[in-house]
Write an enzyme that holds these catalytic residues in place. Sequence first.
Site, mmCIF file in Angstrom:
data_model
loop_
_atom_site.group_PDB
_atom_site.id
_atom_site.type_symbol
_atom_site.label_atom_id
_atom_site.label_comp_id
_atom_site.label_asym_id
_atom_site.label_seq_id
_atom_site.Cartn_x
_atom_site.Cartn_y
_atom_site.Cartn_z
ATOM 1 N N ASP A 404 0.818 -1.206 0.000
ATOM 2 C CA ASP A 404 0.000 0.000 0.000
ATOM 3 C C ASP A 404 0.856 1.263 0.000
ATOM 4 O OD1 ASP A 404 -2.666 1.338 0.450
ATOM 5 O OD2 ASP A 404 -1.653 1.976 2.286
ATOM 6 N N GLU A 457 1.174 -0.538 -5.148
ATOM 7 C CA GLU A 457 0.211 0.522 -5.435
ATOM 8 C C GLU A 457 1.026 1.808 -5.555
ATOM 9 O OE1 GLU A 457 -3.406 3.186 -3.639
ATOM 10 O OE2 GLU A 457 -1.822 2.378 -2.376
#
Length: 723
Positions: A404, A457
């Site tokens: 993330d 990401e």
Amino acid sequence: MKPPVAAIDALLDGTNEDPFALLGPHEGPDGTFARVWIPGAEAVTARALDGAVLGKLAKVDDRGLFEGVIDGVPQPLRYVAAGGGVEWWVTDPYSFGPVLGPTDDFLMNEGTHFRLHDKMGAHLIVHEGAEGVHFSVWAPNARRVAVVGDFNDWDPRRHGMRRRNDTGVWEIFLPDIGAGRAYKYAITGPDGVAQPLKADPYAFAAELRPKTASLTTAPMHHEWGDAAHREAWASVDPRRAPISIYEVHAGSWQRDENGWFLTWDMLAERLIPYAVAMGFTHIEFMPISEHPYDPSWGYQTTGLYAPSARFGDHEGFARFVDGAHRAGIGVLLDWVPAHFPTDAHGLSRFDGTALYEHEDPRLGYHPDWNTAIYNFGRREVSAFLVNNALFWAERYHVDGLRVDAVASMLYRDYSRKDGEWIANREGGRENWEAVEFMRAANRALYAREPGAFTVAEESTSWPGVSAPAYDEAPRTALGFGFKWNMGWMHDTLKYMAREPVHRKHHHAAITFGLVYAFDENFVLPISHDEVVHGKGSMLTKMPGDDWQKFANLRTYYAMMWGYPGKKLLFMGQEFAQRAEWSEERALDWDLLNSSAHDGVRKLVRDLNRLYREKRALHARDCEPEGFRWLVQDDAENSVFVWLRSAPGAPPIAVIVNMTPVARMPYRVPLPHDGRWREVLNSDAHDYWGSGLGNLGGVVATGGYADVTLPPLATVMLEWEPAA
């Protein structure tokens, strides 16, 4: 030598920094001298672990301190204590030697210890003949550390730990306790101030919120049966394998009859068969590490090594992964090494100093999420995170990690104004310490866990996110297996939100993505981020009346599955959930009673089947030779046609009509004459479409075929070579 009164007072009031120097057995001029603190005892007899009596100790302080000379050499001791008309046994933790050794110290100091999860935290072991739990925690700036829990009435005076000066690690072996005991660390900072009780950074389990204690756990006893699955993935190049990911929030996919979270076993019974039936290759869970606040969705974790207690015991997660693997489904975890919350029981100012974070808020505070940023340049912090990545792959056999907020780690000025950030040594905005951490984590995972892969990401144009991070590789190569294609997602969703009559003016929103489609190994992500915070659901993003909304969505999904790149779809979007997602409730599964919603589900199922079966659609997802434009410039009709191909596989033409106007015939250039079979039509009756199509296929002659393009539809044609 008798210690001064002040030292005894400090021991008994919990401020002595080295209780091992005063308590336990020690060699003396008259033999072995023992000292023990047993509050409430009136008499104490020392025994060896085998029960042999070694001598009685005299009470020297009314607060429960006993001492005296005993038989034999210093050894692990048990005491028989008597008081108040009762008798009890106490095994003395201060009679045991250290568990950690000089090799651990050396590797920790080097930052190259890849087995920290076997050494740090709480482990049930047999040590010097006794069963118990070994606790160890890194707190280099602390004056004193004690372990407290339900086994000592949460009394910080009772079990002060031994400091290993070379590493700043504190440890103690507590005999006679087992699994399921709640504990924390009582830490006195360098200024002498007691910190809030801290959960164990390496805890393998934790209490259910709102409680925040860590829990001792037994060694994993699950017997794995997924060897075939792991060997299969270790033998392939994932860039050339079909990867279709179903992103799931474990707390809201479904709920039980009382509205509570499903356990891992209940999820296994429901979610795994559903993912298999839908044809997905992987389930990706939003963060399941322990976190205190439900609406954070797990992205503000306080227990990186502990599966959340919301879903039952930690072994339940192992059973889920094993069950998924046996059914042919991989499991990916959303992993959050970018930041951590500042809850008092967590990592924030862990030993009274900025230990895991930076002292300067321009480096250590994240303005977007009100969280702390890890100090990636500190080798112990980097090792903590690298070991965590290895831990999930080794302990729980997860197939990979989606990392993330990579962009927030890469740039020192991320979401910051001038004056709110500090440049690197070269005067730039790059966070090279974070870069090296990510490179190290990817190198370690790929070297030690064959078959596992990582996904970033990352929303910027950082070069080499999915380039291998070999030692000789460019400094910017991060070593991820894949990168989310955020540009494709933003461009195409913006395009789809437009009324079809206006799409001809924005044709490049679809074509531009192919300019860079092979610069990285991409995953096409339609994630939870696109259906929260007022963005609406995928269905409500689409223009037009209800029929057109569904037709647009089917067109988009079919285009996505025909586009180069691995696929990711968030739960609920496979059946066109109407409401925006909320973590507070289950998905609206009753929508499947509608032909329109069930039609989208059937389409996604068939797209996954086709994608897995047809090598032309997946085997060159990340390589430019797998894609070729056939019609790129028909903006007037908003039609796109391209060819997907792979060595040894029949090519597939993907034809997309982005208007509600049926076009019959539409002349499509095709590279091979002969029959092209219609293998997918998003406008089929079975998907709640109009049913317009090509009656099973078309025939190309002279390099062209006349194709019927249904309204708002994607059609796929596969070449059938002559027998």
